[in-house]
Structure formats: structure tokens, C-alpha cells
Scaffold this motif. Sequence first.
Motif, PDB file in Angstrom:
ATOM      1  N   LEU A 127      -2.563   2.529   6.380  1.00  0.00           N
ATOM      2  CA  LEU A 127      -2.601   1.656   7.560  1.00  0.00           C
ATOM      3  C   LEU A 127      -2.828   2.468   8.827  1.00  0.00           C
ATOM      4  O   LEU A 127      -3.624   2.097   9.693  1.00  0.00           O
ATOM      5  CB  LEU A 127      -1.309   0.840   7.667  1.00  0.00           C
ATOM      6  CG  LEU A 127      -1.095  -0.235   6.592  1.00  0.00           C
ATOM      7  CD1 LEU A 127       0.251  -0.928   6.792  1.00  0.00           C
ATOM      8  CD2 LEU A 127      -2.225  -1.268   6.598  1.00  0.00           C
ATOM      9  N   CYS A 133      -5.151  -1.790   3.169  1.00  0.00           N
ATOM     10  CA  CYS A 133      -4.211  -1.215   2.198  1.00  0.00           C
ATOM     11  C   CYS A 133      -3.781  -2.297   1.212  1.00  0.00           C
ATOM     12  O   CYS A 133      -3.185  -3.294   1.610  1.00  0.00           O
ATOM     13  CB  CYS A 133      -3.004  -0.651   2.936  1.00  0.00           C
ATOM     14  SG  CYS A 133      -1.759  -0.008   1.819  1.00  0.00           S
ATOM     15  N   LEU A 169       1.427  -4.534  11.032  1.00  0.00           N
ATOM     16  CA  LEU A 169       0.882  -5.407   9.992  1.00  0.00           C
ATOM     17  C   LEU A 169      -0.162  -6.353  10.547  1.00  0.00           C
ATOM     18  O   LEU A 169       0.087  -7.079  11.495  1.00  0.00           O
ATOM     19  CB  LEU A 169       1.993  -6.263   9.376  1.00  0.00           C
ATOM     20  CG  LEU A 169       2.998  -5.553   8.498  1.00  0.00           C
ATOM     21  CD1 LEU A 169       3.744  -6.576   7.664  1.00  0.00           C
ATOM     22  CD2 LEU A 169       2.340  -4.529   7.592  1.00  0.00           C
ATOM     23  N   LEU A 173      -3.344  -5.493   5.673  1.00  0.00           N
ATOM     24  CA  LEU A 173      -2.315  -5.328   4.646  1.00  0.00           C
ATOM     25  C   LEU A 173      -2.442  -6.452   3.620  1.00  0.00           C
ATOM     26  O   LEU A 173      -2.345  -7.631   3.964  1.00  0.00           O
ATOM     27  CB  LEU A 173      -0.937  -5.334   5.301  1.00  0.00           C
ATOM     28  CG  LEU A 173       0.296  -4.994   4.467  1.00  0.00           C
ATOM     29  CD1 LEU A 173       0.921  -6.178   3.798  1.00  0.00           C
ATOM     30  CD2 LEU A 173       0.045  -3.896   3.428  1.00  0.00           C
ATOM     31  N   ARG A 216       0.104 -12.723   5.269  1.00  0.00           N
ATOM     32  CA  ARG A 216      -0.594 -11.701   4.478  1.00  0.00           C
ATOM     33  C   ARG A 216      -1.073 -12.274   3.136  1.00  0.00           C
ATOM     34  O   ARG A 216      -0.370 -13.074   2.503  1.00  0.00           O
ATOM     35  CB  ARG A 216       0.330 -10.499   4.213  1.00  0.00           C
ATOM     36  CG  ARG A 216       0.901  -9.861   5.465  1.00  0.00           C
ATOM     37  CD  ARG A 216      -0.121  -9.093   6.308  1.00  0.00           C
ATOM     38  NE  ARG A 216      -1.271  -9.817   6.795  1.00  0.00           N
ATOM     39  CZ  ARG A 216      -1.308 -10.501   7.944  1.00  0.00           C
ATOM     40  NH1 ARG A 216      -0.257 -10.546   8.724  1.00  0.00           N
ATOM     41  NH2 ARG A 216      -2.404 -11.128   8.330  1.00  0.00           N
TER      42      ARG A 216
END
Length: 270
Positions: A127, A133, A169, A173, A216
Motif C-alpha cells: 500500500l 494489495c 485504505l 485494498l 472494500r
Amino acid sequence: MSRITWILGNWKQNHRPPAAEACAKGVAEGLTEALREPHPSAGEVRVGIAPPYLSLAAARPFTRPGHGTWLLAQDVAAQDEGAFTGEVGPRMLGDAGVEGAIVGHSERRAYYGEDDAAVAAKLRSALGGGLVCVLCVGERLEARDAGEHESTVISQLSAAFSDVSPDALDERLVIAYEPVWAIGTGRTASPQQASDMHRTIRAWMRERFGSAGVDRSILYGGSVKPSNAAELVAVGDVDGFLVGGASLDPDSFLAIVRAAATTARPPEAG
Ligand code: PGA
């Protein structure tokens, strides 16, 4: 749905450069057709491949920019550079045109002794280095049989995110739930098992990170095939796939892409 649908092919230690070139080309050539009629509930759909390090350059001309496929590595070093024999850091990947990395795959945890601390360091490295990632979590069969699958995955998440703040984030992610007993075994988690775990992960992310956590994408991985992809997505809360064996052939990978892109998710999934 606001979450991004990702379909990622993890080629593992397969496809030396000539085969990698052919496979990446096949995916690039079939992608427009596979994504032709996406269901609106699939949201934005992204497709990526993760060749072995030495095949990245052969696949590169058939990925973005120019083609729609994202290029990922299967691992990344916890540090940017230095005296770390055999390692490849995030900036080196970026220099090679790689846009993301898989971190914490169960094969790396099992065969190369990667513990939770190493996975956490790699996640921060990816990240921090500007990469997408893909963090893998998942329980072994013994944990599932003992009813400890949720606690196992939550403990992997807590460790991986131990030193990560919500502002680190964003859409880069991605979490992949891969029950170890389903990887390469032909035994897929049932849609309900996958969906239940994805809800558990999302609830934990909400608790830990608030809205930065809840949006996410959470992918499922483990014996995903053209024949089971649609039913896994249809149950809800599965935002795409990390595909191993079935990603080695462009036709079967594209069939999974098509299924993930065209299958309706239930309203309010997640
Ligand atoms: P599989 O592998 O699809 O061959 O089960 C999935 C993975 O390990 O990412």
C-alpha cells in the motif's frame, strides 16, 4: 453496488514467458466480449492477471494501458530495497509496470513460513508503495471442522491490519477469502459458506475502519470454475474471484469473468 468487482488470475509457478505471452494475449483479446453486457449490480468490473515474476515482462504488452487487464505480482517484499537476497520491492514492481501484488497467499504462509507479522509488513509495503494489495486470508480444514473458521480469519485480519490507519485504505485494498481446503482441491466453498464469511469479514472491517473498511472488495478464491462462478456471485457479498488453476487457460478465465460480470447480485448485498 459501489464496490468494485475484481476477477484476478493467480498463475502461481506456471507459464514461462512464451506461454505467459499467449495467455495474456488471449485474455486481452477476449476481454471486451466477456465484459460486453455487465449486470448493473456488478458495478465497475476489473480483471487482472498475476504471472510469475520472470513472465511479467512477456505479459506486460497485453495489459494496461492499452488493454483492459491489470498486471499484478504474486508477492512483494516487506521492504523497498536493500540487502534482502531474492526479494523484489514495491518500487521495482512499479518500475516494471506492475500495478498490484498478492500478499499472504496460503501457499506462502504454509510453504515459506510467512507468519502474520510478515504478511502485515508486506501489506504496508504494497500500500505504501502505491500498489493494489490483494490480502489473502482463509482457514485450514481443521479450523473449519472445529467451528473456528471465523475466529481464524478474524485473527489473520487483526494481525494484517495491526498498524494500518483508515486513511491508508482505499480501493487499492482488496481482500480475498480463500479457505485452504478449497484451494486446488476441486472442493469449492458453498455459496452460503462464502457469503457468510464475507459478511463476517465486512462486519469486522466496518468495526475496525468505519466506512473506509466497509466499501472494500472481498473476493472468493478456491476451485473457482466457469461452472460455479455465477452461483457464488449470485448469493451476494462475493465481489469477484481470485482464480488459480482455471486462470491458466484464457477461455476458462474469460468464462469466469463473464459470469462474474453478468450475474445479478441481490439488492443491498453487504
Ligand atoms: P485454485 O487456486 O483456483 O486453483 O483453487 C486459488 C488460489 O490459490 O488463489
